[in-house]
Design a protein around this motif. Structure first.
Motif, PDB file in Angstrom:
ATOM      1  N   GLU A  82       0.835  -1.208   0.000  1.00 46.19           N
ATOM      2  CA  GLU A  82       0.000   0.000   0.000  1.00 46.19           C
ATOM      3  C   GLU A  82       0.868   1.257   0.000  1.00 46.19           C
ATOM      4  O   GLU A  82       0.584   2.214  -0.718  1.00 46.19           O
ATOM      5  CB  GLU A  82      -0.942   0.020   1.217  1.00 46.19           C
ATOM      6  CG  GLU A  82      -2.112  -0.918   1.093  1.00 46.19           C
ATOM      7  CD  GLU A  82      -2.990  -0.626  -0.119  1.00 46.19           C
ATOM      8  OE1 GLU A  82      -3.303   0.558  -0.377  1.00 46.19           O
ATOM      9  OE2 GLU A  82      -3.343  -1.577  -0.834  1.00 46.19           O
ATOM     10  N   LEU A  83       1.920   1.258   0.816  1.00 44.00           N
ATOM     11  CA  LEU A  83       2.828   2.411   0.853  1.00 44.00           C
ATOM     12  C   LEU A  83       3.491   2.611  -0.500  1.00 44.00           C
ATOM     13  O   LEU A  83       3.589   3.743  -0.985  1.00 44.00           O
ATOM     14  CB  LEU A  83       3.906   2.211   1.935  1.00 44.00           C
ATOM     15  CG  LEU A  83       3.450   2.293   3.386  1.00 44.00           C
ATOM     16  CD1 LEU A  83       4.586   1.895   4.309  1.00 44.00           C
ATOM     17  CD2 LEU A  83       2.948   3.679   3.722  1.00 44.00           C
ATOM     18  N   ARG A 112       6.906   7.519   5.774  1.00 40.45           N
ATOM     19  CA  ARG A 112       5.439   7.511   5.686  1.00 40.45           C
ATOM     20  C   ARG A 112       4.840   6.544   6.711  1.00 40.45           C
ATOM     21  O   ARG A 112       3.830   6.843   7.338  1.00 40.45           O
ATOM     22  CB  ARG A 112       5.018   7.115   4.265  1.00 40.45           C
ATOM     23  CG  ARG A 112       3.543   7.165   4.042  1.00 40.45           C
ATOM     24  CD  ARG A 112       3.026   8.598   4.013  1.00 40.45           C
ATOM     25  NE  ARG A 112       1.580   8.580   3.950  1.00 40.45           N
ATOM     26  CZ  ARG A 112       0.783   9.089   4.895  1.00 40.45           C
ATOM     27  NH1 ARG A 112       1.274   9.703   5.949  1.00 40.45           N
ATOM     28  NH2 ARG A 112      -0.513   9.011   4.767  1.00 40.45           N
ATOM     29  N   ALA A 113       5.475   5.390   6.892  1.00 45.60           N
ATOM     30  CA  ALA A 113       4.986   4.410   7.876  1.00 45.60           C
ATOM     31  C   ALA A 113       5.032   4.996   9.282  1.00 45.60           C
ATOM     32  O   ALA A 113       4.110   4.803  10.077  1.00 45.60           O
ATOM     33  CB  ALA A 113       5.812   3.128   7.803  1.00 45.60           C
ATOM     34  N   VAL A 114       6.093   5.738   9.589  1.00 46.93           N
ATOM     35  CA  VAL A 114       6.225   6.378  10.904  1.00 46.93           C
ATOM     36  C   VAL A 114       5.127   7.430  11.079  1.00 46.93           C
ATOM     37  O   VAL A 114       4.494   7.511  12.141  1.00 46.93           O
ATOM     38  CB  VAL A 114       7.634   6.995  11.083  1.00 46.93           C
ATOM     39  CG1 VAL A 114       7.689   7.890  12.313  1.00 46.93           C
ATOM     40  CG2 VAL A 114       8.676   5.895  11.166  1.00 46.93           C
ATOM     41  N   GLU A 115       4.869   8.214  10.032  1.00 52.65           N
ATOM     42  CA  GLU A 115       3.804   9.227  10.102  1.00 52.65           C
ATOM     43  C   GLU A 115       2.454   8.576  10.389  1.00 52.65           C
ATOM     44  O   GLU A 115       1.692   9.062  11.231  1.00 52.65           O
ATOM     45  CB  GLU A 115       3.721  10.009   8.785  1.00 52.65           C
ATOM     46  CG  GLU A 115       4.876  10.960   8.562  1.00 52.65           C
ATOM     47  CD  GLU A 115       4.884  11.550   7.152  1.00 52.65           C
ATOM     48  OE1 GLU A 115       4.015  11.179   6.321  1.00 52.65           O
ATOM     49  OE2 GLU A 115       5.773  12.385   6.886  1.00 52.65           O
ATOM     50  N   ILE A 116       2.167   7.471   9.698  1.00 55.30           N
ATOM     51  CA  ILE A 116       0.895   6.766   9.897  1.00 55.30           C
ATOM     52  C   ILE A 116       0.809   6.243  11.332  1.00 55.30           C
ATOM     53  O   ILE A 116      -0.213   6.393  11.999  1.00 55.30           O
ATOM     54  CB  ILE A 116       0.737   5.627   8.870  1.00 55.30           C
ATOM     55  CG1 ILE A 116       0.549   6.221   7.469  1.00 55.30           C
ATOM     56  CG2 ILE A 116      -0.428   4.711   9.235  1.00 55.30           C
ATOM     57  CD1 ILE A 116       0.662   5.214   6.341  1.00 55.30           C
ATOM     58  N   ALA A 117       1.903   5.655  11.818  1.00 58.90           N
ATOM     59  CA  ALA A 117       1.919   5.121  13.182  1.00 58.90           C
ATOM     60  C   ALA A 117       1.709   6.238  14.199  1.00 58.90           C
ATOM     61  O   ALA A 117       0.959   6.072  15.165  1.00 58.90           O
ATOM     62  CB  ALA A 117       3.238   4.398  13.452  1.00 58.90           C
TER      63      ALA A 117
END
Length: 63
Positions: free
Chosen positions: A16-17, A46-51
């Motif tokens: 997805e990312l 981006r994964a860190v932002e989502i988390a």
């Protein structure tokens, strides 16, 4: 028995990312090893932002 340790991000989440960031076609053609280090860095960022958004949302629900 030695079960393989799973990565922090699931395969579907990584896909997805990659789609969101525009390099999923490269992943399909060449696998994860084919992406540029810049793309990998952007994916992690981006994964860190989502988390962080998820954690912030959870904390707001507690107050």
């Amino acid at each position: 028995m030695g079960r393989r340790r799973r990565g922090v991000m699931s395969e579907s989440f990584k896909e997805e990312l990659a789609k969101d960031l525009g390099f999923y076609d490269t992943v399909q053609r060449e696998g994860w090893g084919g992406i540029r280090s810049r793309d990998a860095g952007n994916m992690t960022k981006r994964a860190v932002e989502i988390a962080q958004q998820q954690l912030t949302g959870q904390n707001q629900n507690r107050h």
